[in-house]
Scaffold this motif. Sequence first.
Motif, PDB file in Angstrom:
ATOM      1  N   LEU A 138      41.990  37.458  36.072  1.00 34.65           N
ATOM      2  CA  LEU A 138      41.230  36.259  35.702  1.00 34.65           C
ATOM      3  C   LEU A 138      41.625  35.745  34.321  1.00 34.65           C
ATOM      4  CD1 LEU A 138      38.923  34.377  36.615  1.00 34.65           C
ATOM      5  CD2 LEU A 138      37.348  35.938  35.483  1.00 34.65           C
ATOM      6  N   PHE A 139      41.908  36.670  33.410  1.00 35.79           N
ATOM      7  CA  PHE A 139      42.218  36.286  32.031  1.00 35.79           C
ATOM      8  C   PHE A 139      43.713  36.341  31.725  1.00 35.79           C
ATOM      9  CE2 PHE A 139      37.779  37.701  31.944  1.00 35.79           C
ATOM     10  CZ  PHE A 139      37.202  36.485  31.595  1.00 35.79           C
ATOM     11  N   GLY A 140      44.545  36.490  32.759  1.00 30.25           N
ATOM     12  CA  GLY A 140      45.992  36.428  32.577  1.00 30.25           C
ATOM     13  C   GLY A 140      46.576  37.540  31.733  1.00 30.25           C
ATOM     14  N   ALA A 165      42.295  40.581  42.984  1.00 25.82           N
ATOM     15  CA  ALA A 165      42.955  40.259  41.717  1.00 25.82           C
ATOM     16  C   ALA A 165      44.024  39.188  41.936  1.00 25.82           C
ATOM     17  CB  ALA A 165      43.564  41.519  41.106  1.00 25.82           C
ATOM     18  N   GLN A 166      44.776  39.292  43.015  1.00 35.20           N
ATOM     19  CA  GLN A 166      45.817  38.311  43.291  1.00 35.20           C
ATOM     20  C   GLN A 166      45.226  36.921  43.516  1.00 35.20           C
ATOM     21  OE1 GLN A 166      48.175  38.949  46.842  1.00 35.20           O
ATOM     22  NE2 GLN A 166      49.908  37.798  45.983  1.00 35.20           N
ATOM     23  N   LYS A 167      44.163  36.830  44.292  1.00 31.10           N
ATOM     24  CA  LYS A 167      43.521  35.526  44.532  1.00 31.10           C
ATOM     25  C   LYS A 167      43.008  34.920  43.227  1.00 31.10           C
ATOM     26  CE  LYS A 167      41.996  36.346  49.290  1.00 31.10           C
ATOM     27  NZ  LYS A 167      40.805  36.501  50.158  1.00 31.10           N
ATOM     28  N   LEU A 168      42.479  35.754  42.344  1.00 28.54           N
ATOM     29  CA  LEU A 168      41.976  35.245  41.061  1.00 28.54           C
ATOM     30  C   LEU A 168      43.117  34.706  40.201  1.00 28.54           C
ATOM     31  CD1 LEU A 168      39.289  37.950  40.341  1.00 28.54           C
ATOM     32  CD2 LEU A 168      38.871  35.527  40.814  1.00 28.54           C
ATOM     33  N   ALA A 169      44.257  35.398  40.220  1.00 27.80           N
ATOM     34  CA  ALA A 169      45.419  34.916  39.462  1.00 27.80           C
ATOM     35  C   ALA A 169      45.879  33.561  40.005  1.00 27.80           C
ATOM     36  CB  ALA A 169      46.548  35.937  39.506  1.00 27.80           C
ATOM     37  N   ILE A 181      51.061  40.891  41.091  1.00 24.18           N
ATOM     38  CA  ILE A 181      49.950  41.627  41.696  1.00 24.18           C
ATOM     39  C   ILE A 181      50.185  41.810  43.184  1.00 24.18           C
ATOM     40  CG2 ILE A 181      47.475  41.577  42.205  1.00 24.18           C
ATOM     41  CD1 ILE A 181      47.127  40.125  39.470  1.00 24.18           C
ATOM     42  N   GLY A 182      50.741  40.790  43.843  1.00 18.65           N
ATOM     43  CA  GLY A 182      51.076  40.908  45.266  1.00 18.65           C
ATOM     44  C   GLY A 182      52.051  42.042  45.532  1.00 18.65           C
TER      45      GLY A 182
END
Length: 187
Positions: A138-140, A165-169, A181-182
Amino acid sequence: MKLVAFVFAAWSGVIATAATSASIEADKVQKYLFETARAGDASLVVELIGAGARVDAQDESGYTALILAAYNGRTASVDVLLAAGADPNVGDKRGNTALMGAIFKGEEAIVLRLLREPRTAVDARNAAGQTAAMFAALFGKDAVIDALAARGADFSIADAAGQTAQKLAVQQGNEPLAVKIGELTRR
């Protein structure tokens, strides 16, 4: 009893002094630990623990001294608290741990310190089902993602809303981090 003089810095930055450990009620010693951890006076944290403050006690918001020290970037206090046995996995009233707070605040040195602590559960979840990896996405926080991967974080975990985590990125427009992340998720 041995005279223990100590000073703590409160939110306002005002310095206050207390007289002896024998004359201070246990709840006040505990409150001083919270304030001292937040202010970052590691030597005073040691004295307060010696005076009976409990390292994993929680304030009215559920914050522990470790959460307060981590959130406020107080590396030396984090070290002292962990050495005194503070549990890095205790969450506040929303379930957020010291690791999550440090990621949120961008305190990378503390994040890395907490990840070096073998007791830190890298996949701990807060009340919304979010993990430290989700906070990092979320915060890169690319370097934090790498450190979490090194500790074996599970990037496939979804929170209560179905977010990974991937969807949030991806939602944050950070395609390179989403790709990374993927790849970590497929390992």
